[in-house]
Design an enzyme around this catalytic site. Structure first.
Site, PDB file in Angstrom:
ATOM      1  N   GLU A 122      30.194 -39.875  -8.448  1.00  0.00           N
ATOM      2  CA  GLU A 122      30.748 -38.536  -8.275  1.00  0.00           C
ATOM      3  C   GLU A 122      30.580 -37.755  -9.587  1.00  0.00           C
ATOM      4  O   GLU A 122      30.769 -38.308 -10.676  1.00  0.00           O
ATOM      5  CB  GLU A 122      32.242 -38.653  -7.929  1.00  0.00           C
ATOM      6  CG  GLU A 122      32.897 -37.299  -7.629  1.00  0.00           C
ATOM      7  CD  GLU A 122      34.403 -37.384  -7.375  1.00  0.00           C
ATOM      8  OE1 GLU A 122      35.016 -38.375  -7.797  1.00  0.00           O
ATOM      9  OE2 GLU A 122      34.949 -36.457  -6.749  1.00  0.00           O
ATOM     10  N   LYS A 196      32.951 -32.516  -0.330  1.00  0.00           N
ATOM     11  CA  LYS A 196      34.209 -33.280  -0.325  1.00  0.00           C
ATOM     12  C   LYS A 196      35.229 -32.602   0.592  1.00  0.00           C
ATOM     13  O   LYS A 196      35.568 -31.431   0.410  1.00  0.00           O
ATOM     14  CB  LYS A 196      34.728 -33.369  -1.753  1.00  0.00           C
ATOM     15  CG  LYS A 196      35.863 -34.331  -1.988  1.00  0.00           C
ATOM     16  CD  LYS A 196      36.125 -34.405  -3.514  1.00  0.00           C
ATOM     17  CE  LYS A 196      37.089 -35.492  -3.890  1.00  0.00           C
ATOM     18  NZ  LYS A 196      37.173 -35.613  -5.376  1.00  0.00           N
ATOM     19  N   CYS A 237      35.051 -39.792  -3.125  1.00  0.00           N
ATOM     20  CA  CYS A 237      36.270 -40.167  -3.849  1.00  0.00           C
ATOM     21  C   CYS A 237      37.528 -40.083  -2.974  1.00  0.00           C
ATOM     22  O   CYS A 237      37.759 -40.966  -2.166  1.00  0.00           O
ATOM     23  CB  CYS A 237      36.404 -39.317  -5.110  1.00  0.00           C
ATOM     24  SG  CYS A 237      37.487 -40.081  -6.347  1.00  0.00           S
TER      25      CYS A 237
END
Lengths: 364, 364
Positions: A122, A196, A237
């Site tokens: 990331e 994300k 994440c």
């Protein structure tokens, strides 16, 4: 308190005993989602009134196929079912140009060691901070010069003939910023772009406070992509904390979920491996994670520990917090094996719970 | 392959970009479950056509409250919010009378050490085998003489003024057998009865093969019960593999999920702790498990390792495989703390996924 939850009387009550609760087979998958639940049939069960149990409830009435709405898709057969994956746990600096060269070197090393699929961390081209995101952001759609980080990924994927799950970079699109993962195929084509979905907003006083939503906009859709090396779901994440996303990917036929991530020094030791293993074991598929290497001097200190987990929840390869290129083997036949050993997909109770994949349902 | 999953062209496609995909607030919670998904509005997103992003998508449009159908219930406030729990990891023999006396001794020991809630193992009055289940089964509803195991639980709960999650025993009801957990309150009343919902059918050649469904019938409902020591969801062993059940309990306001279980020597080392910690961390509540002690000479060898896990996925107390009474403290204020630190409940994407609690929905 409703009696349905609380059994305060001397009689035994339980939550909803239905003799014929199940969902209609006739889902309407068009513009309206219509699920019919048959009228509750209050036959007394032996649980409530000590009567002798009557009809036999067969397993088929559990309707495991209805535990996923729409029903789960069988695993597809990719071009390659057994291959090496490379996880590049990269040191990340404030020098974007250096970060790009450095990532390229690591990808090349992974390919030289046989990796057909390479995963990056990331935010690998920028420090991980709300101040840095607008400065390092690139306009991925605007072409090579506007996005040197992804231009490199495209070029190296084509040159080395590998698939790349390109970690993530800050993306600028109009007046918005996203945390975005690009997937490139062996021709260097951009196959998918994941923004994300769940932004990282956390507040543990004295340990870590971070509000990604201050600067970033959340993505609007799950991302799953067919590549030579299988059908891959992407999460970034914090997305890993939401088990529904992984389960949706499994139901869409994913072999592998890749989570570029940068867990911190508080949640990393507690949850990083736990969540990866849980997503893999519950959904019986591969999970790969890739973190930046730890830099104790940076504003945001990453846990590291990039890992590959197999479909039995077993750690197949991992590392500590230093920079590393992890090479490990993926064999998708293991997915079939685990699902045969432990046939969770046939044992789910679609009569009791259903996970709805809203966008897939709406697209049908 | 549908383009919706596979981006094979040079353009970037993604799965379903919706500008206004969300579910209607106006759920009809009566006899029919009607969820409306607004008509797909194919506005080009900047993802697909390089246009400048327009309106800002606010977090409120993510509709986290719709990720649970019906919406999640806030945590209730129990009579006692901080107390000691006792997990009795018992040796189990073929002598039922001995098993009952033995369990009673362990419960008494736990209470003497301050436990207000005591949990027993799965199948603690009988060997764990399909041959034994019909022999050791008791008719719980038929009264004391027909069920000496649960009569003891009732009496000891009343005498010691504790709540008991009574592990499980084989239950006979008419011509059917169940794997059943009884919960007793401090007056010795039977508050709830959980029949194992997901039967343990596993086949790992050379390691373990067991088909519980050969002899047992599956339960038909999740079980959640209000006690002095909180709202407790019950699962038995294999039920822990189905994350949906734990998530339904969390949405029904559970503080704690108790899983009496007897994982084996193959799946125990791999998954026992993993699954408990995952259920606790994902749902931000307490999880307690209780196993029989290991008997290497028995036909079914249990892993042991009864454990209490906190709402951050942290192991608070555990043991090895020998007989043990584990005493540990539960403090429900930790649930609020963890949910404040890491507000997953506000961050879920009800616009993308929904977990439907079928029976609760139907009961409204």
């Amino acid at each position: 308190m409703r009696a349905i939850f609380s059994c305060s009387s001397s009689s035994v009550k339980n939550f909803g005993s239905f003799s014929r609760t199940h969902l209609s087979n006739s889902f309407n998958f068009s513009k309206r989602f219509k699920v019919e639940i048959f009228k509750k049939n209050n036959l007394d069960s032996c649980l409530n009134k000590k009567i002798v149990c009557g009809s036999v409830r067969m397993a088929s009435t559990f309707k495991p196929e209805q535990a996923r709405v729409p029903p789960a898709i069988p695993l597809p057969t990719p071009v390659i079912t057994k291959f090496k994956i490379g996880l590049c746990q990269l040191s990340v600096t404030a020098d974007k140009e250096r970060n790009i060269v450095h990532a390229r070197t690591a990808i090349t090393e992974a390919a030289e060691k046989g990796a057909k699929l390479v995963v990056l961390p990331e935010i690998w081209n920028s420090p991980y901070s709300n101040d840095s995101f607008p400065v390092y952001a690139e306009d991925i759609e605007a072409g090579r010069e506007a996005s040197p980080s992804t231009a490199m990924l495209s070029e190296v994927a084509r040159t080395l003939k590998i698939t790349i799950v390109g970690g993530s970079i800050p993306e600028r699109c109009g007046d918005k910023l996203y945390n975005t993962c690009c997937v490139y195929d062996t021709d260097g084509e951009l196959k998918a772009k994941h923004r994300k979905i769940h932004l990282f907003d956390i507040d543990i006083p004295g340990q870590i406070t971070f509000k990604e939503s201050k600067t970033l906009t959340a993505g609007e859709t799950p991302t799953i992509v067919d590549t030579e090396v299988g059908r891959i779901g992407i999460g970034i994440c914090y997305d890993i904390r939401f088990q529904e996303l992984a389960t949706i990917y499994a139901a869409r036929g994913a072999h592998l979920i890749c989570y570029p991530g940068a867990f911190n020094m508080t949640t990393g030791p507690l949850h990083w491996e736990l969540l990866q293993r849980a997503r893999a074991a519950d959904n019986q598929l591969y999970v790969a994670t890739c973190s930046p290497a730890r830099d104790a001097g940076s504003g945001y200190v990453a846990w590291g520990h990039s890992t590959l987990v197999g479909p039995f929840g077993e750690v197949l390869a991992t590392t500590e917090h230093d920079e590393a290129v992890i090479i490990s083997e993926i064999d998708y036949s293991q997915i079939d094996l685990r699902r045969t050993n432990l046939p969770l997909q046939n044992q789910r109770r679609g009569d009791l719970y259903q996970l709805v994949d809203v966008q897939r349902l709406n697209s049908q």
